[in-house]
Design a protein around this motif. Structure first.
Motif, PDB file in Angstrom:
ATOM      1  N   LYS A 195     -23.831 101.639 -17.600  1.00 44.60           N
ATOM      2  CA  LYS A 195     -22.552 101.314 -16.966  1.00 44.60           C
ATOM      3  C   LYS A 195     -21.456 101.124 -18.008  1.00 44.60           C
ATOM      4  N   GLN A 209     -17.505 101.672 -16.663  1.00 46.50           N
ATOM      5  CA  GLN A 209     -17.377 100.928 -15.411  1.00 46.50           C
ATOM      6  C   GLN A 209     -16.783  99.532 -15.601  1.00 46.50           C
ATOM      7  N   GLY A 225     -14.264 104.578  -6.243  1.00 45.28           N
ATOM      8  CA  GLY A 225     -13.732 103.422  -6.948  1.00 45.28           C
ATOM      9  C   GLY A 225     -12.841 102.582  -6.038  1.00 45.28           C
ATOM     10  N   ARG A 262     -19.226 111.238  -7.742  1.00 50.22           N
ATOM     11  CA  ARG A 262     -18.918 109.865  -8.136  1.00 50.22           C
ATOM     12  C   ARG A 262     -18.296 109.100  -6.969  1.00 50.22           C
ATOM     13  N   LYS A 296     -12.807 100.979 -10.124  1.00 46.81           N
ATOM     14  CA  LYS A 296     -13.797 100.281 -10.933  1.00 46.81           C
ATOM     15  C   LYS A 296     -13.659  98.780 -10.705  1.00 46.81           C
ATOM     16  N   SER A 308     -22.168  94.397  -9.438  1.00 44.04           N
ATOM     17  CA  SER A 308     -22.530  95.792  -9.683  1.00 44.04           C
ATOM     18  C   SER A 308     -23.798  95.889 -10.526  1.00 44.04           C
ATOM     19  N   SER A 320     -19.157 105.056 -10.336  1.00 39.64           N
ATOM     20  CA  SER A 320     -20.434 105.487 -10.910  1.00 39.64           C
ATOM     21  C   SER A 320     -20.937 106.788 -10.265  1.00 39.64           C
ATOM     22  N   GLY A 362     -17.934 100.953  -8.263  1.00 46.26           N
ATOM     23  CA  GLY A 362     -16.932 101.502  -9.163  1.00 46.26           C
ATOM     24  C   GLY A 362     -16.742 102.989  -8.965  1.00 46.26           C
TER      25      GLY A 362
END
Length: 708
Positions: A669, A674, A626, A623, A628, A638, A601, A599
């Motif tokens: 998450k 997410q 993505g 990050r 997500k 995930s 994250s 995603g």
């Protein structure tokens, strides 16, 4: 078989491709349907002898006969009369005001007896004043007219005498008009008023004729026709008239019978003359085909999806539709040979099941409606006005219900359950149909309809399962069989993962077990999750030794790299994996898993490391790009990916530690957003948490120590 065609179509713009396909399909649809709407006609002429017995092929309303009956009823309806007390009071008020005015004028400026000339002039003025007042009243009441002589005569009477006459006339008028008086009663009531005046002592003989004329003019109708209520009664009576119909199968003219004007009109009305309506069904069918084509075109033009998927979906729905139209054509050919409606054998849920499983739910609803309407036209018994409505509703209800029952689970077992549910639905609808016809059926007919309803449902499921591999192979769709092929360890990409990144391979197998079990618990596609997990980290084969599971005790290269470089290498494995899979023509669902399983994250370790080194860093820079997770399966992968890696890092994993860690990962998450773009519910997340904990406990259970 379809692959070369699909390859050719990929090079065309969707707008032009859709117009070509829809136009070609419209021509084919018209050709298949025309024979079902074209009716038999006859070359007949008025005032000739009919060469054969002709029956009506449909039930139609004879509007001429119906209208004649309505006119007869309208002429016979009794008008609605309404008595009005206000009219009585109004006529009495007129009489009262007339005498009040006479008395008022009489009493104004009465001259003395010493001046006869002035007295005569005043009398003339009084007569003129009363006459003018009467003239104004006569504009609204034409019957109220008095001559100057009659006014002069009345003015010679004393006030008391005038009051007496006033009271008598008001009383007689009130008495006679208090009863219902219609237009036909006016002469009788006027005569009665005159009779009473002649017998009254309050009326001087000299004024009798004047007051009779005045009183007769005051007599009017007190019970009049209420036009609104009368019209309403007429409408009610006309609406209650049953339409005169020419029934299907009714003999219009027999062989050898003279065709008079009435018979010829009925032949025209039922559309049985060659010179009358041969082109109408063709024009109507053209309009229907245009209407259906426009719906399909507008659907695809307003569908926000990539052109490749739209092209594929367009070909799929038309392939399915024409398979069904051909089935309708075959049924319509044999339906005439049976006394029962063979059309009830049609697989009502085949279109929605196939379309939903191969494309999406929105297209499935559209095709259900179009299929139902087309079947109503093609599977007619005889010739209906427009379509066989019970067949159209039968297919519509069965199709819509199948979409609801199927849900998002396209496994074979669920398809079979759906077909049984559709069979039950079909039985209920046929029960409704048979009861509403209010006809008597033999046991053999009832047995046929029961079997037809169940056969229709079961046939829908069986054909769906049978045709699915054909469509999946022809259009390159992801099927269970294809997923099983991809899960083979001998697949080149899996061999690449195993040989180049053995630690990642082991990790992927563990994630696959977790994801499969978790997906099954919430009704998601466990097989897709398992196979996707095998390939989700294939991007790590680009730089294997930068991932800890492949280092095997070697020095960690990230210890020598700045955090931003480490970040780029770690983040790249998701996009690298998607590119590798796309390059090898893997299904888009597998590619999406590789791209989306992290995603957006945060790489928290390197983000914190950079901050500790005093770098001015922004969280978004650390990050994943993505997107997500867009599906339940990717979101579950995930979770499983993070949980497996985290639990493996525990020194002494216990059920309590595992549960705490899994809860922490899922909560993290969830709070990080997410799961915002997939349809996982909180209830499903709790199920996933429970299943993952149970599976991890089974994998990392404690073992006894064996003696040396």
């Amino acid at each position: 078989m379809f692959r070369p065609v699909i390859k050719l179509f990929k090079s065309l713009k969707f707008k032009y491709l859709s117009l070509f396909v829809i136009g070609l399909a419209a021509i084919a649809l018209f050709s298949l349907m025309f024979g079902n709407v074209k009716q038999e006609t006859y070359e007949l002429h008025e005032f000739k002898i009919s060469p054969k017995t002709i029956r009506s092929l449909k039930t139609v309303e004879d509007t001429v006969k119906t209208e004649q009956e309505k006119r007869r009823i309208e002429a016979e309806v009794t008008p609605f009369y309404q008595f009005s007390e206000d009219i009585v009071k109004n006529r009495q008020a007129i009489a009262t005001s007339l005498f009040d005015f006479l008395i008022e004028v009489k009493q104004e400026n009465v001259p003395g007896p010493e001046d006869p000339e002035k007295q005569e002039r005043s009398k003339s003025e009084q007569i003129k004043k009363v006459s003018e007042n009467f003239s104004k009243l006569a504009e609204e009441e034409p019957g109220l007219r008095l001559t100057d002589e009659a006014i002069a005569s009345l003015l010679t009477k004393g006030t008391a005498e005038l009051r007496k006459m006033q009271k008598e006339i008001v009383s007689i008028i009130g008495e006679e008009l208090s009863k219902p008086v219609r237009s036909g009663d006016l002469s009788t009531v006027r005569y009665e008023v005159e009779r009473k005046l002649r017998l009254s002592d309050a009326i001087p003989p000299t004024e009798l004729q004047t007051l009779i004329t005045l009183s007769r003019s005051l007599v009017v109708e007190t019970e009049t026709i209420n036009e609104t209520l009368t019209d309403k009664r007429i409408e009610e009576e006309k609406n209650a008239v049953e339409p005169t119909r020419i029934l299907q199968g009714q003999v219009i003219v027999r062989e050898g019978q003279f065709i008079d004007s009435e018979i010829y009109r009925q032949l025209e009305l039922t559309g049985l003359l060659t010179n009358q309506s041969s082109s109408k069904p063709m024009i109507g069918l053209i309009l229907y085909v245009i209407f259906v084509s426009a719906i399909v075109y507008l659907h695809f033009m307003t569908w926000d999806e990539e052109n490749g998927k739209k092209k594929k979906s367009l070909l799929i729905i038309y392939t399915i539709f024409f398979i069904l139209v051909i089935m309708m054509k075959l049924l319509s050919l044999i339906d005439k040979e049976f006394d029962v409606q063979v059309a009830f054998l049609f697989p009502t849920a085949l279109a929605p099941l196939l379309v939903k499983l191969l494309t999406n739910e929105r297209l499935a609803y559209m095709m259900t409606i179009i299929t139902a309407a087309t079947a109503g036209i093609m599977l007619q018994e005889g010739f209906s006005a427009i379509m066989q409505m019970e067949i159209a509703l039968y297919i519509l209800f069965g199709g819509v219900l199948s979409i609801y029952i199927l849900g998002n689970n396209g496994r074979r077992s669920n398809i079979l359950r759906t077909s049984l549910g559709v069979g039950v639905s079909n039985i209920l609808f046929i029960g409704f149909y048979l009861l509403m016809t209010q006809s008597s059926y033999e046991l053999s007919e009832l047995a046929f309809y029961l079997i037809a309803a169940l056969t229709s449902g079961i046939l829908s499921g069986a054909l769906t399962i049978g045709l699915m591999p054909f469509f999946e192979s022809a259009f390159g769709l992801l099927s269970d069989m294809r997923l099983i092929e991809l899960s083979n360890p001998n697949h080149p990409l899996l061999k690449k993962v195993l040989t180049e990144t053995p630690g990642t391979y082991h990790h992927s197998v563990m994630v696959a077990n977790l994801a499969d079990a978790a997906c099954e618990s919430v009704g998601a596609n466990g097989l897709l999750a398992r196979v996707g997990s095998y390939y989700h980290d294939i991007g790590k084969t680009v730089r294997p030794h930068f991932f800890i599971e492949n280092q095997h005790g070697l020095m960690n290269p990230h210890d020598e790299l700045p955090p931003d470089k480490s970040r780029d290498i770690i983040i790249a494995h998701a996009t690298d994996g998607a590119e590798i899979l796309a390059k090898h023509k893997m299904p888009i669902e597998i590619v999406d898993i590789a791209r989306q399983h992290h995603g957006t994250s945060l790489l928290k370790f390197f983000f914190v490391k950079a901050k500790e080194m005093g770098q001015d860093v922004v969280e978004d820079d650390f990050r994943y790009p993505g997107p997500k997770p867009q599906t339940k399966e990717i979101a579950i992968i995930s979770i499983a990916d993070s949980c497996e890696a985290a639990v493996r890092s525990l020194k002494e994993p216990t059920p309590e530690k595992i549960e705490k860690l899994v809860k922490s990962i899922i909560a993290g998450k969830l709070n990080d957003g997410q799961f915002d773009e997939c349809d996982l519910s909180m209830r499903e997340l709790r199920k996933i948490e429970k299943v993952i904990c149970e599976t991890l406990n089974g994998i990392f259970h404690s073992r006894i120590e064996y003696p040396e």
